[in-house]
Design a protein around this motif. Structure first.
Motif, PDB file in Angstrom:
ATOM      1  N   ARG A  31      -1.558   3.104  -8.782  1.00  0.00           N
ATOM      2  CA  ARG A  31      -2.297   3.821  -9.811  1.00  0.00           C
ATOM      3  C   ARG A  31      -3.670   3.224 -10.118  1.00  0.00           C
ATOM      4  O   ARG A  31      -4.548   3.912 -10.625  1.00  0.00           O
ATOM      5  CB  ARG A  31      -1.466   3.854 -11.105  1.00  0.00           C
ATOM      6  CG  ARG A  31      -0.158   4.621 -10.978  1.00  0.00           C
ATOM      7  CD  ARG A  31      -0.417   6.104 -10.768  1.00  0.00           C
ATOM      8  NE  ARG A  31       0.809   6.871 -10.662  1.00  0.00           N
ATOM      9  CZ  ARG A  31       1.468   7.377 -11.689  1.00  0.00           C
ATOM     10  NH1 ARG A  31       1.025   7.162 -12.912  1.00  0.00           N
ATOM     11  NH2 ARG A  31       2.563   8.082 -11.504  1.00  0.00           N
ATOM     12  N   VAL A  60       6.617   3.220  -1.441  1.00  0.00           N
ATOM     13  CA  VAL A  60       5.480   3.315  -2.358  1.00  0.00           C
ATOM     14  C   VAL A  60       4.804   4.665  -2.199  1.00  0.00           C
ATOM     15  O   VAL A  60       4.398   5.049  -1.099  1.00  0.00           O
ATOM     16  CB  VAL A  60       4.464   2.187  -2.101  1.00  0.00           C
ATOM     17  CG1 VAL A  60       3.253   2.344  -3.019  1.00  0.00           C
ATOM     18  CG2 VAL A  60       5.110   0.829  -2.308  1.00  0.00           C
ATOM     19  N   ARG A  61       4.722   5.399  -3.300  1.00  0.00           N
ATOM     20  CA  ARG A  61       4.036   6.692  -3.266  1.00  0.00           C
ATOM     21  C   ARG A  61       2.569   6.535  -3.643  1.00  0.00           C
ATOM     22  O   ARG A  61       1.695   7.107  -3.011  1.00  0.00           O
ATOM     23  CB  ARG A  61       4.705   7.678  -4.225  1.00  0.00           C
ATOM     24  CG  ARG A  61       3.887   8.933  -4.459  1.00  0.00           C
ATOM     25  CD  ARG A  61       4.542   9.889  -5.416  1.00  0.00           C
ATOM     26  NE  ARG A  61       5.527  10.721  -4.764  1.00  0.00           N
ATOM     27  CZ  ARG A  61       5.982  11.859  -5.260  1.00  0.00           C
ATOM     28  NH1 ARG A  61       5.567  12.271  -6.445  1.00  0.00           N
ATOM     29  NH2 ARG A  61       6.870  12.575  -4.614  1.00  0.00           N
ATOM     30  N   GLU A  62       2.299   5.730  -4.689  1.00  0.00           N
ATOM     31  CA  GLU A  62       0.914   5.645  -5.180  1.00  0.00           C
ATOM     32  C   GLU A  62       0.683   4.333  -5.907  1.00  0.00           C
ATOM     33  O   GLU A  62       1.545   3.861  -6.643  1.00  0.00           O
ATOM     34  CB  GLU A  62       0.630   6.813  -6.136  1.00  0.00           C
ATOM     35  CG  GLU A  62      -0.775   6.816  -6.718  1.00  0.00           C
ATOM     36  CD  GLU A  62      -0.957   7.899  -7.766  1.00  0.00           C
ATOM     37  OE1 GLU A  62      -2.108   8.081  -8.217  1.00  0.00           O
ATOM     38  OE2 GLU A  62       0.048   8.563  -8.135  1.00  0.00           O
ATOM     39  N   GLN A 121       0.846  -1.181   0.000  1.00  0.00           N
ATOM     40  CA  GLN A 121       0.000   0.000   0.000  1.00  0.00           C
ATOM     41  C   GLN A 121       0.886   1.237   0.000  1.00  0.00           C
ATOM     42  O   GLN A 121       2.096   1.164   0.231  1.00  0.00           O
ATOM     43  CB  GLN A 121      -0.922   0.011   1.231  1.00  0.00           C
ATOM     44  CG  GLN A 121      -1.890  -1.154   1.311  1.00  0.00           C
ATOM     45  CD  GLN A 121      -2.872  -1.181   0.159  1.00  0.00           C
ATOM     46  OE1 GLN A 121      -3.277  -0.139  -0.350  1.00  0.00           O
ATOM     47  NE2 GLN A 121      -3.277  -2.386  -0.256  1.00  0.00           N
ATOM     48  N   ALA A 122       0.298   2.400  -0.271  1.00  0.00           N
ATOM     49  CA  ALA A 122       1.047   3.645  -0.263  1.00  0.00           C
ATOM     50  C   ALA A 122       1.697   3.842   1.098  1.00  0.00           C
ATOM     51  O   ALA A 122       1.052   3.654   2.140  1.00  0.00           O
ATOM     52  CB  ALA A 122       0.128   4.812  -0.598  1.00  0.00           C
ATOM     53  N   ILE A 176       2.374   1.563 -10.521  1.00  0.00           N
ATOM     54  CA  ILE A 176       2.791   1.910  -9.172  1.00  0.00           C
ATOM     55  C   ILE A 176       3.969   2.871  -9.267  1.00  0.00           C
ATOM     56  O   ILE A 176       4.817   2.732 -10.146  1.00  0.00           O
ATOM     57  CB  ILE A 176       3.168   0.646  -8.357  1.00  0.00           C
ATOM     58  CG1 ILE A 176       3.601   1.021  -6.927  1.00  0.00           C
ATOM     59  CG2 ILE A 176       4.253  -0.148  -9.040  1.00  0.00           C
ATOM     60  CD1 ILE A 176       3.845  -0.182  -6.032  1.00  0.00           C
TER      61      ILE A 176
END
Length: 474
Positions: free
Chosen positions: A67, A63-65, A32-33, A81
């Motif tokens: 998608r 992890v930033r995002e 997860q982010a 991602i």
């Protein structure tokens, strides 16, 4: 400060985990982010048209995002991602051959930088595919396709021939999947004249049918139809959610359906049948279960049926072949990759045992056990389902006598095994209760004539009736 932050973000794009696959569905995210990831860590599971596959991330970071949510079908080459690489250098695009993502801001500092070697996203158990950036070169330059579509549409609308720029004169090869190309060929439709309606300019079956059907006045409604229903409202009006369930066809099921339709209408199928007494084979199975060399291995009738088919292929090698339509040649295979049809929650798949003809009985038993276990877990790799030469499908496990199987694309023969049942049978001049089954062999009549198909089926039956022939024929 902003430039440095953006420069440290790397985007991992959906790789082509098979041979020329164009999309995959995200089944499950494992991160997860905000989570920290390391090079080689599995971050998600995706399902392609061939199998479910786990994807590892090719670098370290946070992890930033994510998608896309789970259940989304994503095109190959699309970023799924983004990861913030602490202290990392600006990342070069994952696939230089493709157009940059629309959301990516241009950065002159990134242009001259090349991607470090050995850091490409790869699939677990696979090396880096050197040609992965060349599989979808059409996706980037969409202008010629769009210009061609506008030109065709203009002419269809009755405005006369459309003029195009010199760049649009040389049109790229139309985007369409193999079953759609086959349909177009059968209907006599030139794909270069078809207006695509699918994503990224892909031509669909509906597009081909529309191109093949001349424009005509709408047919009159049947007399019983009192109130016309619009096309948009028809599906809603006829669908009762309480009484029906609609399941989208995608992934393995979609690929299987397309492959079977293509095979059924490409290869002229012939199926022959034989009913055989397999009592001695079942007795041999029980004896082999006690053999110390086979302890812990999967020993069942399918093992001896597979061995019997391999023996029959050895005696009749021309059955192990494929048809090369492009070159109008028969390709004789000097190896046997034995496919075993397996029903899984995601649909029918046909993984194969590589070089099955070289394996001893214990080795064959071990390979069968691994194949079945992997298929049930949904972990069959795309490579395991490629390159099959002949297949066995055991429909007897469902209690049916036999069937008329459709050939896997590219194969010349498939053997169906029916249920083994205790039946009255004439044995040594007397009617006795014997274990009996029915075998069915479907084959491509372009490659295999009736004599060859009959010899193969008869040899399989002979081995199963008299398993001692394995010693003299193998």
């Amino acid at each position: 400060m902003t430039t440095m932050t953006e420069a440290s973000v790397r985007e991992f794009k959906m790789p082509d985990v098979g041979e020329g696959l164009t999309e995959a569905e995200i089944l499950k995210w494992y991160v997860q982010a905000g989570d920290t990831v390391t090079d080689g860590q599995v971050v998600c599971e995706v399902e392609t048209a061939k199998a479910a596959v786990e994807l590892p991330i090719p670098y370290d970071g946070v992890v930033r995002e994510l998608r896309f949510p789970e259940g989304t079908t994503v095109d190959v080459g699309t970023a799924i991602i983004s990861v913030d690489v602490a202290g990392g250098a600006p990342a070069a695009p994952e696939t230089p051959a493709e157009a940059p993502e629309a959301s990516a801001a241009p950065d002159a500092s990134k242009a001259p930088e090349k991607k470090p070697e050995g850091r490409q996203p790869v699939l677990v158990g696979y090396g880096v595919a050197a040609s992965s950036t060349k599989r979808r070169p059409r996706k980037g330059p969409e202008v010629p396709v769009q210009q061609a579509s506008v030109a065709i549409q203009t002419e269809l609308n009755g405005h006369g021939p459309a003029t195009t720029s010199p760049a649009a004169t040389e049109q790229p090869r139309p985007l369409a999947k193999p079953p759609v190309r086959k349909l177009a060929k059968d209907l006599g439709v030139d794909l270069t004249t078809v207006i695509p309606s699918g994503p990224d300019g892909v031509i669909t079956r509906e597009d081909v049918h529309a191109a093949a059907t001349p424009a005509e006045a709408p047919a009159p409604e049947p007399a019983v139809m009192q109130t016309p229903v619009s096309a948009a409202a028809a599906p809603t009006a006829s669908y009762d959610a309480a009484r029906e369930t609609r399941v989208p066809v995608k992934g393995v099921r979609k690929a299987t359906a397309a492959a079977m339709v293509g095979s059924a209408f490409t290869a002229p199928h012939v199926t022959e049948f034989v009913t055989v007494d397999v009592t001695r084979t079942l007795k041999l199975v029980e004896e082999l279960k006690q053999d110390k060399d086979l302890q812990g291995l999967r020993v069942n009738p399918l093992l001896l049926i597979a061995k019997a088919l391999l023996v029959a292929i050895k005696r009749n090698p021309d059955i192990n072949a494929s048809w090369d339509e492009a070159n109008q040649e028969i390709v004789l295979k000097h190896y046997v990759n034995l496919g075993i049809a397996a029903a899984t929650p995601r649909g029918l798949i046909v993984p194969n045992i590589k070089d099955a003809h070289t394996k001893t009985l214990p080795q064959l038993a071990e390979s069968l056990g691994e194949l079945v276990a992997t298929a049930k877990e949904g972990r069959t790799s795309p490579a395991a389902m490629q390159g099959g030469t002949v297949t066995i499908t055991n429909v007897g496990v469902f209690g049916v006598d036999t069937g008329t199987p459709i050939l896997p694309p590219g194969e010349a023969a498939i053997l169906a095994v029916g249920a083994i049942k205790l039946q009255p049978w004439v044995h040594k001049g007397k009617v006795k209760a014997r274990q009996v089954t029915t075998l069915a062999l479907s084959f491509d009549h372009r490659l295999v004539d009736g004599e060859l198909g009959s010899k193969v089926l008869a040899d399989v039956a002979a081995v199963l009736e008299q398993p001692k022939k394995l010693i003299t024929w193998a």
